[in-house]
Design a protein around this motif. Sequence first.
Motif, PDB file in Angstrom:
ATOM      1  N   VAL A 146       0.839  -1.209   0.000  1.00  0.00           N
ATOM      2  CA  VAL A 146       0.000   0.000   0.000  1.00  0.00           C
ATOM      3  C   VAL A 146       0.868   1.250   0.000  1.00  0.00           C
ATOM      4  N   PHE A 147       1.944   1.209   0.806  1.00  0.00           N
ATOM      5  CA  PHE A 147       2.856   2.362   0.843  1.00  0.00           C
ATOM      6  C   PHE A 147       3.438   2.637  -0.535  1.00  0.00           C
ATOM      7  N   GLY A 148       3.876   1.573  -1.210  1.00  0.00           N
ATOM      8  CA  GLY A 148       4.455   1.739  -2.536  1.00  0.00           C
ATOM      9  C   GLY A 148       3.462   2.297  -3.532  1.00  0.00           C
ATOM     10  N   GLN A 149       2.214   1.822  -3.471  1.00  0.00           N
ATOM     11  CA  GLN A 149       1.193   2.327  -4.393  1.00  0.00           C
ATOM     12  C   GLN A 149       0.924   3.814  -4.163  1.00  0.00           C
ATOM     13  N   LEU A 150       0.817   4.188  -2.888  1.00  0.00           N
ATOM     14  CA  LEU A 150       0.545   5.593  -2.580  1.00  0.00           C
ATOM     15  C   LEU A 150       1.728   6.483  -2.945  1.00  0.00           C
ATOM     16  N   GLN A 151       2.919   5.966  -2.733  1.00  0.00           N
ATOM     17  CA  GLN A 151       4.110   6.763  -3.060  1.00  0.00           C
ATOM     18  C   GLN A 151       4.201   7.000  -4.561  1.00  0.00           C
ATOM     19  N   CYS A 152       3.826   5.990  -5.349  1.00  0.00           N
ATOM     20  CA  CYS A 152       3.852   6.151  -6.803  1.00  0.00           C
ATOM     21  C   CYS A 152       2.842   7.195  -7.275  1.00  0.00           C
ATOM     22  N   ARG A 153       1.761   7.392  -6.505  1.00  0.00           N
ATOM     23  CA  ARG A 153       0.740   8.373  -6.878  1.00  0.00           C
ATOM     24  C   ARG A 153       1.030   9.751  -6.289  1.00  0.00           C
ATOM     25  N   GLY A 154       2.216   9.926  -5.719  1.00  0.00           N
ATOM     26  CA  GLY A 154       2.633  11.252  -5.296  1.00  0.00           C
ATOM     27  C   GLY A 154       2.279  11.637  -3.885  1.00  0.00           C
ATOM     28  N   VAL A 155       1.803  10.680  -3.087  1.00  0.00           N
ATOM     29  CA  VAL A 155       1.486  11.005  -1.702  1.00  0.00           C
ATOM     30  C   VAL A 155       2.786  11.245  -0.943  1.00  0.00           C
ATOM     31  N   VAL A 156       2.880  12.329  -0.215  1.00  0.00           N
ATOM     32  CA  VAL A 156       4.074  12.675   0.556  1.00  0.00           C
ATOM     33  C   VAL A 156       3.824  12.318   2.024  1.00  0.00           C
ATOM     34  N   PHE A 157       4.715  11.563   2.587  1.00  0.00           N
ATOM     35  CA  PHE A 157       4.551  11.077   3.961  1.00  0.00           C
ATOM     36  C   PHE A 157       5.488  11.830   4.893  1.00  0.00           C
ATOM     37  N   ASP A 158       5.065  11.933   6.129  1.00  0.00           N
ATOM     38  CA  ASP A 158       5.927  12.591   7.117  1.00  0.00           C
ATOM     39  C   ASP A 158       6.937  11.600   7.686  1.00  0.00           C
ATOM     40  N   ILE A 181      13.401   4.747  -0.404  1.00  0.00           N
ATOM     41  CA  ILE A 181      13.001   5.766   0.567  1.00  0.00           C
ATOM     42  C   ILE A 181      14.163   6.700   0.877  1.00  0.00           C
ATOM     43  N   HIS A 182      15.364   6.099   1.045  1.00  0.00           N
ATOM     44  CA  HIS A 182      16.556   6.903   1.299  1.00  0.00           C
ATOM     45  C   HIS A 182      16.806   7.881   0.144  1.00  0.00           C
ATOM     46  N   ALA A 183      16.625   7.388  -1.085  1.00  0.00           N
ATOM     47  CA  ALA A 183      16.836   8.252  -2.258  1.00  0.00           C
ATOM     48  C   ALA A 183      15.836   9.400  -2.275  1.00  0.00           C
TER      49      ALA A 183
END
Length: 941
Positions: A146-158, A181-183
């Motif tokens: 789920v994290f990967g899917q959201l990250q691909c759609r541009g969601v920015v996490f704290d 994530i590090h990148a």
Amino acid sequence: MDILASFHHLNPHFLQSPLTHKPRKDHSFSSLALGVANTSPETPFLASLPPTLRKISSDFCILSEFSEIRTLNLVKVMHAQMIKMPDKGSWDTMGNTLVTYYLEFGDFKSAAMAFFLGFVRGHLLWYSFLEEFRSFGGDTREILEVFGQLQCRGVVFDSKVLTVVLKICASLKDAWLGVGIHAVLIKRGFVLDAYLKCALINFYASCWGIESANQVFHEIPDKEDLLWNEIIMANLRNERWVEALDLFREMKFLGGKAKSVTIVKGLQACGKMGALNEGKQIHGYVLRSALESNLPICNSMISMYSRNYRLELARTIFNSMRDRNLTSWNSIISGYAGFGCLKDARHYFQEMEVSGVKPDIVTWNCLLSGYFLHGSYKEVLEILRRMRSVGFMPNSSSITSAVQAVAELESMNYGKEIHAYVIRNGLDHHDVYVGTSLVDMYVKNNCLTSAQAVFNNMKNRNIFAWNSLISGYSFKGLFEDAEKLLQQMEEEGIKPDLVTWNGLVSGYSMWGCSKEALAVIDRVRSSGLSPNVVSWTALISGCSQNENYRDSIEFFIQMQEEGIKPNSATISSLLRTCASLSLLHQGREIHCFSIKNGFIEDVFVATALVDMYSKSGKLKNAHEVFRKTRNKTLASWNCMILGFAIYGLGKEAILLFDQMCGMGIQPDAITFTAILSSCKNAGLVNEGWKYFDGMSTYHNVNPTIEHYSCMVDLLGRAGYLDEAWDFVQNMPLKPDATIWGALLGSCRIHKNIEYAEIAAKKLFHLEPYNCANYFLMMNLYAISNRWEDVERLKDLMGLEGRKRQQVWSWIQVERRIHFFSAEEKPHPDTGEIYFELYQLVHEMKKMGYVPDVSCVYQNIDEVEKEKLLLSHTEKLAITYGLMKMESSTTPIRVIKNTRMCSDCHKAAKYMSLVRNREIVVKDGIRFHHFRVGECSCNDCW
């Protein structure tokens, strides 16, 4: 981005799922309220909802009955209403319950989606969510998906989300997502908080190795205390002890503050790697930081000092502690038990019980292992009995210590009792260590059939069990069975290791099959392994045990030619060879080698040196090595007492025995053989009776046939032949050849034919091919001028095909051994030796020497008897030494394989007087140290 739209896109069945799973009523967050948005006008679908969901106002309302939400569809509708609410102030509380509902209905991805999209941030910690996620059966990999899917759609996490995701990556070993994530962090220029930095370090340590973690750490510009502690712990978890302690030192230098858990783990590292100085530095830091009352830290310091052999410091810390827990007591008891201070360990154990702290299984196992490792095998069984009597059930560690103790004691009855307990509790099938210990116990007690039966019943057979059984067959000389077992082992897919091969090497060499042992070493090479120091040591040790001393030395030379450095076990085996052959010069060279290579600190090497010097005529050197030996074992004390015994120094042996007992070291059967031999050789009858009677009374050691033989010899040599006879008649054990041989030797000394004939008759039956018994009796008959009996025994020996034992003596002059034998070809300098000996005897006669012709049991005239006495090998060897060894300070050392005759003993005393030289003769029984006309044995041999 429209959050609901994105959620719907990722989960097409978000509103259409037909799932009607009934949730559990014990909600994790059931006390939290849930509000819903005010939607108007009401849709037909909403009209069908429970009243509690249709109760909507401009502010949030509290749902009064969660039990009315019975389907996943209703949860999703509630989710949709929450998204539409204009007032997001109470989303945290609503989100908690929403996530719980998704988890209860088994929609783990929706739960993770809701969590990631911001409904919960403050009140519900990430770790609580993860714990609940797993408790409902969710796979944490779904969270990463789920994290990967959201990250691909541009969601920015704290940073909080990224911290937990990195920790999940570390636990699941998802190396590339963590790097991604590090990148992202680098590209977006995130300002990392301390927790995110620590998560990054932990991720790299878990997925890319500790070197990568260290590199990331050093690239971080601002290092908080939390980060220092994290990198130190990462190195400790990866057993990078040196790097961890270096980082700890650097952190202190920069003013960082260590967490208690970091200090505890650092102290444990100092204990494991023997870093006493570093441990003291951490101790100093603890004092400066006022942490000396921290219980876990104090316990770790006790353990650290104990492992570094500084029990006095461990005791100081323990005594200074105001509060002690079970771990504190276990640490100090384990330290003393592991160090061999068993009396102190028992003292603390008793003090622990008095103080009201109940021992646990760890406490009992510390005592069991400590007593076993230091040879107090009987005490191991006593502790096990007490442990069971107070209601503790032994675990696999307890049983393993007890079984190993039984193996050393060869107490099969008790071993079978333990085996029965193991079977009743099902430990033999499931615990591989218990099963392997049982196999080893039966092997060491020569019950290979039982060992094989246990082995066959083991469900989990590891390579140690295979090796134990193969070694058992090999040591018994059953090489065909050992080879079959080796073949079976390979067929079952278990590859033999060096221990397997070394067991075969040792077995073959012990049975005198040196060629076969070397062939096994070639097979090791063929298998792709390299013979190591243990392989060659097994070969050398086996030859030494088989009295094949020449081969053991040759194999040592070959071992060095192959570039393999010896270890302490190799050195101990070589020293045993030197001791058996009384090779003083070679023994000294090995002693120097041991000092240069640090083996002298090894207690087994030190004990072997004591034995070598004792048997090579250098008792003073033996005692010096013994005195300097730290952590003396029971074997060390036994060896030194035996050294005094063979020199006839009974009083010195008694003092050493009393000193040993005063230090709390329990004597065993070997100790009493040594102390009784000391009394025997020194003629200390009263002391001998004292120690013999006290064996079972005070020390719980039952006398064996060796102890009874010592007493017969002691009484007989002292002239108490009637008492010796009565002792033999009333002893509870059946007399064997050693008993009758001791009585016969005493009868020869005191010329008592009556008892001698009884003893000889028994010996001729028990040892029909031992010529020494016939010669002793012939000598006694010759002294009594009973020449017909002498001839009768000679005829009996001839008829029975008995050959006279080869008699020889040798002396080492300038690294070369000179051999003198009555049967083999004479020494090249025989003429010169006899010329010197004639002159020497002439001088000796002027000083009162009278040849003892009674030592010649041939019916010839006196002159011929004197000539025969001159041909005795020890006289020739001593004379040769006097001729060739010009230095008056160098003792003459002669080794003889049989007992010295009384004439040679007398002659050696006169030789030492005439030439003013020390003469040391080791005969088949003991040492004789001749100096200025006297012998150390006081003519009692």
